[in-house]
Design an enzyme around this catalytic site. Structure first.
Site, mmCIF file in Angstrom:
data_model
loop_
_atom_site.group_PDB
_atom_site.id
_atom_site.type_symbol
_atom_site.label_atom_id
_atom_site.label_comp_id
_atom_site.label_asym_id
_atom_site.label_seq_id
_atom_site.Cartn_x
_atom_site.Cartn_y
_atom_site.Cartn_z
ATOM 1 N N HIS A 953 41.059 37.597 48.338
ATOM 2 C CA HIS A 953 41.245 38.908 47.722
ATOM 3 C C HIS A 953 42.502 39.548 48.299
ATOM 4 O O HIS A 953 42.763 39.462 49.507
ATOM 5 C CB HIS A 953 40.027 39.788 47.995
ATOM 6 C CG HIS A 953 40.183 41.185 47.472
ATOM 7 N ND1 HIS A 953 40.306 41.459 46.127
ATOM 8 C CD2 HIS A 953 40.254 42.376 48.117
ATOM 9 C CE1 HIS A 953 40.430 42.764 45.958
ATOM 10 N NE2 HIS A 953 40.395 43.339 47.149
ATOM 11 N N CYS A 1111 43.589 40.311 41.169
ATOM 12 C CA CYS A 1111 43.989 41.241 42.222
ATOM 13 C C CYS A 1111 45.378 40.908 42.758
ATOM 14 O O CYS A 1111 46.134 41.805 43.153
ATOM 15 C CB CYS A 1111 42.963 41.224 43.350
ATOM 16 S SG CYS A 1111 42.706 39.591 44.096
#
Length: 1148
Positions: A953, A1111
């Protein structure tokens, strides 16, 4: 020179020849016992000959560069092996050249891997996980043979296991015949055999020799393809069946009929290496390694959210830069090393630069060999004879065993004859069915013609074919019949019940409205009817043309500049048609990805069609079958008439011929059984040539003829006809498999238009003499140490030793940016300015800091940030006090972390599970962050990060420090997908820092942000969190960022402050987080606030997708907005972006 033969032993030879060229190689061979007195003279003589050959090659290479360094050429031609000092320099140059050649081979291999990436493989580097040498490093092997091989992203994709075969492993270390064997399930999967005497490598896959390579580095020329890696790929689908592919530089083979079980997803490999010797000086050895290689970051994927060509451009661009960065770093070190070795001698600087020139030429050659080049081709066709359309007809038989019944309705009438009186007629239609079960295996047309053409790239062949879609589709055709002139079919005769025998009815079939009138009798069947398949009205008749472009790069496509004309002859009439060629990327039956030109033109646009009849040939067993097909109802033949006269009634019997009405009906179950049909060999076809005519727009296909209104059609491609096409060549001709079809036509137009820029760069930087002068200035002792810093400041992309290469690389990046303007968020004017700035910088290093000059004084400060400004900034928030929590937090442990500019921070989200693979990934990323990774680890992580598919992430940390009076205020804005408060619609409950994200409103994802503000009045790095109201965030947003449900009653000020400080603590504790990308940027006054307002306005426009809009893509967009003023067009509105720019200008 002559060598003595009277030495007593090998060690005397060592003492005599310790200063000869290549002495290290000779010493090593002596110590290993490979040199004897008997063969020493021959060996040294061969060595000298090889040295002389190298000298000649170096001289020829310099001449081929067309550089004005006559002194270097003259000095080099004087070099002799008897001159120890000169020989030492020559040996250094020779070693440098070999290293450069190996780097070039490595670069070529990476470009080959790029082709795999361009077609759907998210690729990292291919490196020798399974070493081939007996002393090879086994550290990259997985320890256990029971390893979970789950796909990194999900379990929906096919599993890939890639085994590279690196010929370079055999070049310098193998001194004996060597074999390497890889087993799968106990069977030999592939083997590699190297014969030392000839330096030839043989590769066998599943018992078949797939290729032979020459590995010698000595000779007139070196073939880069001989050293490019090959790949053996095992692909396992969800049904656990494995397929075997072998990819080399020239071809790809898919092995059919071979499968592997892979049900438990564990190791299937046992690797054994055997070494056999031709002498007894080295003992036989055997080494066995059990385990499986890492997955190497390669997965099949289908992009979503953005177009496929966008991913292609991103992968291509980032991988080129990563690869060239490594090559550049190596060559800068080589250049400095050579300078240090020779700075105290009498050699000129031109001599010193020789190896750099060779480096430049080697890399330019490699890049030229691997970079697609624009080709403008004109394909001209030879004269052709007229071709009958039937001789190039291809029909697709779409009948199946279930498609057995075709029905039609034939017109007919019933005629009742009498011995006396007039005959009576009754019109009706008769339903006829065709049992088409035999049509499944019938013979149909399958013809085409090749027309020879000539182009700038050699001969081209155009395949010509006629197609009639649906001609044998049971859903689109009916059965019809061709009749002879005046033909009547006596279908059945009946006699009415109780009627005299001379009264009967005969049912006859007349010519149906859609039937054809034959002037001569056609009798393939006993009943004088010839059946055929009739296609629907307006069925197209397509002229298809195909030209293969075997030397094209499929992923980049091409563009047709000019089409040609072909003609259709119909008797004395000639109709002209223009081809409609388009560029299409396709995967051939062998699995090779190719590019071809396809044209499809419907001739019914000028020769309209009411029907198309595909005539069958009658077979001996063909027949009509029916039951009681006609019935005449009973009539009261004794009917009489009566008349009353007075008291009497007079009765008169009615005559038979006075019966005026009869009820005659046809039965519906008449069936025609054609038998097995040969559509290409119809009997009595000659009647169609001379006597056939019709009054409708009909096409009748008989044998090698297609008749239109009774006249056959012919096609002609006139002599001298030509087409013009532009495309990008693929010098490596790398095949690929499992590709997705990008929108290549749109890309190609932009790429072709940008080619002029590439040519202009080559022209501008072609003066090598000027490049040498610039390099000599840089090689001065006072500035030599700056070379590494200069290269680093450019990002390692452009080496001053090879400016043309750097310019081409930048041009490639520019072309790709132009190819997808929607993704890049740029306009062509800014691209042109940036491109010219890069080229100028590649030619001469003009600035100590920074890269681009935008011509805008207000925004120029964002182009660079001097390193000394960062270094001199001492007041950094090392310790942050959290008064409400009663705690203090120490900032992260990364030693190179800077509290200025922008960081992209990555967190492990357990996408790889919690096994060894996940642990290895975290360890590798940590090593990359701390600059402790090797090349392969660094390349793997950075390649995945640059492609924005690293299984982690990512969020962005934007830091800005201001001095307000005596107070230092640091604002840290965190933004990312599902980070902090979701900025549109519902609020996300998510935990920041190294905690897991907890979604509370379904699985929708979107951008969020959190603003942390700390202040200090000292210069020792002790900061204190401010009141939460200073951040401008609401209570609701802070609760959302903390992962808490907002209470029904508004919380107190202190409660909100407590949550605010806890979030700051989590964010500033960087354990488990990695900073892989840092951008030194001094944000302009008001820019951070303007950016925050921009993403608040546009966050709801961001459409999240796992690939292409995730992301990491969001983090990249944020960096571009802040540092390059580049608008991501897919989610930032133009008006809002203009307001963002205007707000910054107003603040300035």
């Amino acid at each position: 020179m002559a060598y003595p033969n009277d030495v007593r032993n090998v060690w005397d030879v060592y003492n005599v020849f310790r200063d000869v060229p290549n002495r290290e190689h000779l010493i090593r061979d002596i110590r290993n016992g490979l040199v004897t007195v008997r063969n020493l003279t021959n060996m040294l003589t061969n060595m000298e000959r090889d040295d002389q050959l190298i000298i000649a090659q170096l001289s020829n290479m310099m001449k081929s560069l067309s550089i004005g360094v006559e002194k270097a050429q003259n000095e080099l031609s004087k070099l002799k092996t008897t001159d120890a000092d000169r020989a030492a320099v020559l040996a250094a140059y020779q070693t440098s050249v070999l290293n450069i050649e190996r780097n070039t081979m490595l670069l070529t291999g990476y470009f080959k891997q790029l082709v795999l990436d361009l077609t759907g493989y998210v690729g990292a580097s291919v490196y020798p996980i399974l070493p081939f040498m007996i002393t090879g490093d086994q550290s990259m092997m997985v320890d256990s043979v029971k390893v979970n091989m789950k796909n990194v992203f999900d379990d929906k994709h096919e599993q890939e296991i890639v085994l590279p075969i690196h010929p370079a492993c055999f070049v310098s270390t193998i001194t004996e015949d060597t074999s390497s064997v890889v087993y799968a399930d106990g069977d030999e999967l592939y083997s590699v055999h190297v014969r030392h005497a000839t330096m030839t490598m043989y590769v066998n896959v599943l018992g078949e020799t797939v290729e032979t390579r020459q590995l010698s580095m000595i000779g007139e020329s070196i073939v880069p393809d001989d050293f490019a890696p090959s790949l053996l790929i095992l692909r396992f689908s969800q049904d656990s069946v494995g397929e075997v592919f072998y990819l080399s530089h020239g071809n790809m083979k898919k092995f059919l009929g071979y499968s592997l079980e892979y049900t438990d997803k564990c190791s299937i490999f046992d690797v054994a290496r055997r070494v056999s010797t031709t002498r007894n000086t080295i003992p036989n050895g055997f080494c066995s390694v059990d385990g499986v290689p890492y997955l190497d970051g390669r997965f099949i994927y289908q992009p979503s959210g953005v177009s496929a060509d966008s991913n292609i451009c991103a992968i291509y661009n980032s991988y080129v830069l990563d690869t060239l960065r490594y090559i550049t770093e190596c060559e800068v070190d080589t250049l400095r090393s050579v300078y240090d070795q020779t700075s105290s001698t009498s050699f000129s600087k031109t001599d010193v630069l020789t190896s750099s020139l060779l480096t430049m030429q080697s890399n330019i050659s490699a890049l030229s060999a691997a970079t697609p080049q624009l080709a403008n081709d004109v394909i001209t066709f030879d004269s052709t004879d007229l071709l009958s359309l039937g001789t190039v007809l291809t029909v697709s038989n779409e009948f199946t065993a279930d498609d057995t019944i075709l029905s039609t309705s034939l017109a007919g009438h019933c005629q009742v004859d009498y011995s006396e009186g007039s005959p009576q007629d009754k019109s009706m239609s008769i339903s006829v069915s065709c049992d088409s079960s035999q049509l499944v295996s019938s013979t149909v047309h399958s013809y085409s013609a090749d027309i020879l053409g000539h182009g700038l790239k050699g001969d081209r062949t155009m395949n010509l074919m006629i197609n009639v879609p649906g001609l044998m589709n049971p859903q689109k055709v009916t059965v019809d019949y061709v009749y002879s002139d005046g033909y009547k079919l006596n279908f059945a005769s009946v006699v009415a019940p109780g009627a005299p025998f001379w009264i009967n009815a005969t049912l006859q079939l007349s010519v149906s409205p859609s039937a054809h009138n034959m002037l001569s009798k056609l009798t393939p069947l006993d009943n004088d009817a010839c059946p055929g398949l009739k296609a629907q009205a307006n069925t197209p008749i397509l002229v298809s043309m195909t030209i293969n472009l075997d030397d094209a790069t499929p992923a980049l496509g091409g563009e047709v500049i000019q089409n040609c004309v072909f003609k259709i002859h119909h008797g004395d009439d000639v109709y002209s048609f223009v081809t409609d060629f388009d560029v299409v990327s396709y995967t051939s039956t062998s699995g090779t990805n190719c590019l071809k030109l396809i044209s499809s033109v419907d001739i019914t646009s000028q020769l309209p069609s009411d029907m198309v009849i595909y005539v069958m040939n009658g077979s001996p067993d063909a027949a009509f079958t029916s039951g009681d097909s006609v019935n005449m109802s009973s009539v009261d033949w004794h009917q009489s008439t009566s008349q009353t006269v007075g008291n009497y009634v007079y009765t008169t019997m009615k005559a038979y011929w006075n019966v005026t009405s009869y009820d005659v009906e046809a039965r519906p179950y008449t069936t025609y059984v054609p038998g097995k049909v040969n559509f290409t060999a119809v009997e009595h076809a000659d009647v169609f040539v001379d006597d056939y005519n019709t009054g409708v727009n009909s096409y009748v296909i008989v044998n090698s003829r297609i008749y239109y209104k009774g006249t056959p059609l012919y096609i002609e491609v006139p002599s001298g006809s030509f087409i013009k096409v532009s495309y990008f060549t693929s010098p490596l001709k790398n095949p690929t498999v499992d590709t997705y079809n990008a929108e290549i036509s749109r890309n190609s137009a932009y790429l072709i238009k940008a080619n002029a820029s590439l040519d202009s760069v080559a022209t501008m930087l072609n003066n090598i003499s000027n490049r040498i002068d610039a390099m000599e200035r840089l090689m001065e002792p006072t500035r030599a140490q700056q070379i590494a810093g200069v290269v680093s400041s450019i990002g390692g992309v452009i080496s001053l030793g090879m400016p043309l290469l750097g310019a081409i690389v930048v041009t490639i990046g520019t072309i790709i940016s132009i190819a997808d303007p929607d993704k890049q968020g740029i306009d062509y004017h800014s691209v042109a300015n940036a491109f010219m700035s890069w080229c100028q910088y590649a030619a001469v290093c003009r600035y100590e800091y920074g890269l681009l000059k935008r011509g805008d004084e207000k925004l120029d400060v964002l182009s660079f940030m001097p390193k000394r400004v960062v270094s001199d900034f001492k007041n950094k928030p090392d310790v942050i006090s959290l008064p409400e929590l009663g705690e203090s937090v120490l900032r992260g442990s990364s030693t190179d972390y800077l509290d200025t500019g922008i960081n992209i921070i990555y967190n492990d989200m357990q996408l790889l599970g919690q096994g060894k693979l996940s642990g290895w990934l975290n360890k590798t990323v940590s090593k990359v962050e701390n600059n402790a990774a090797n090349f392969f680890e660094r390349n793997l992580v950075k390649s995945l990060a640059n492609k924005e598919v690293l299984p982690m992430h990512a969020r962005v940390e934007i830091t800005q420090t201001e001095k307000i009076g005596d107070v230092y205020r640091t604002t840290i804005l965190y933004t990312g997908i599902n980070e902090g408060s979701y900025l549109g619609g519902d609020v996300f409950a998510s935990r920041l820092g190294d905690k897991n994200i907890l979604r509370m409103n379904g699985f929708e994802s979107g951008p969020g942000r959190f603003k942390a503000i700390v202040e200090s009045t000292t210069e020792v790095g002790n900061f204190r969190v401010v009141d939460w109201t200073v951040s401008g965030m609401s209570r609701y947003e802070i609760y959302a960022a903390a992962g808490e449900i907002y209470p029904s009653k508004d919380p107190s000020h202190a409660d909100v402050q407590l949550l605010y400080e806890s979030i700051v603590r989590d964010l500033t504790t960087r354990d488990g987080s990695f900073v892989l990308k840092h951008h030194d940027v001094l944000l302009l006054p008001g820019q951070l606030d303007a950016f925050e307002e921009l993403i608040i306005r546009n966050a709801s426009n961001y459409q999240y997708a796992f690939i292409g809009s995730n992301c990491q893509n969001y983090a990249h967009d944020v960096v571009d907005i802040l540092t390059k003023f580049k608008r991501p067009q897919r989610w930032i509105k133009d008006d809002d972006f203009k307001l963002y720019i205007q707000s910054i200008y107003d603040a300035l």
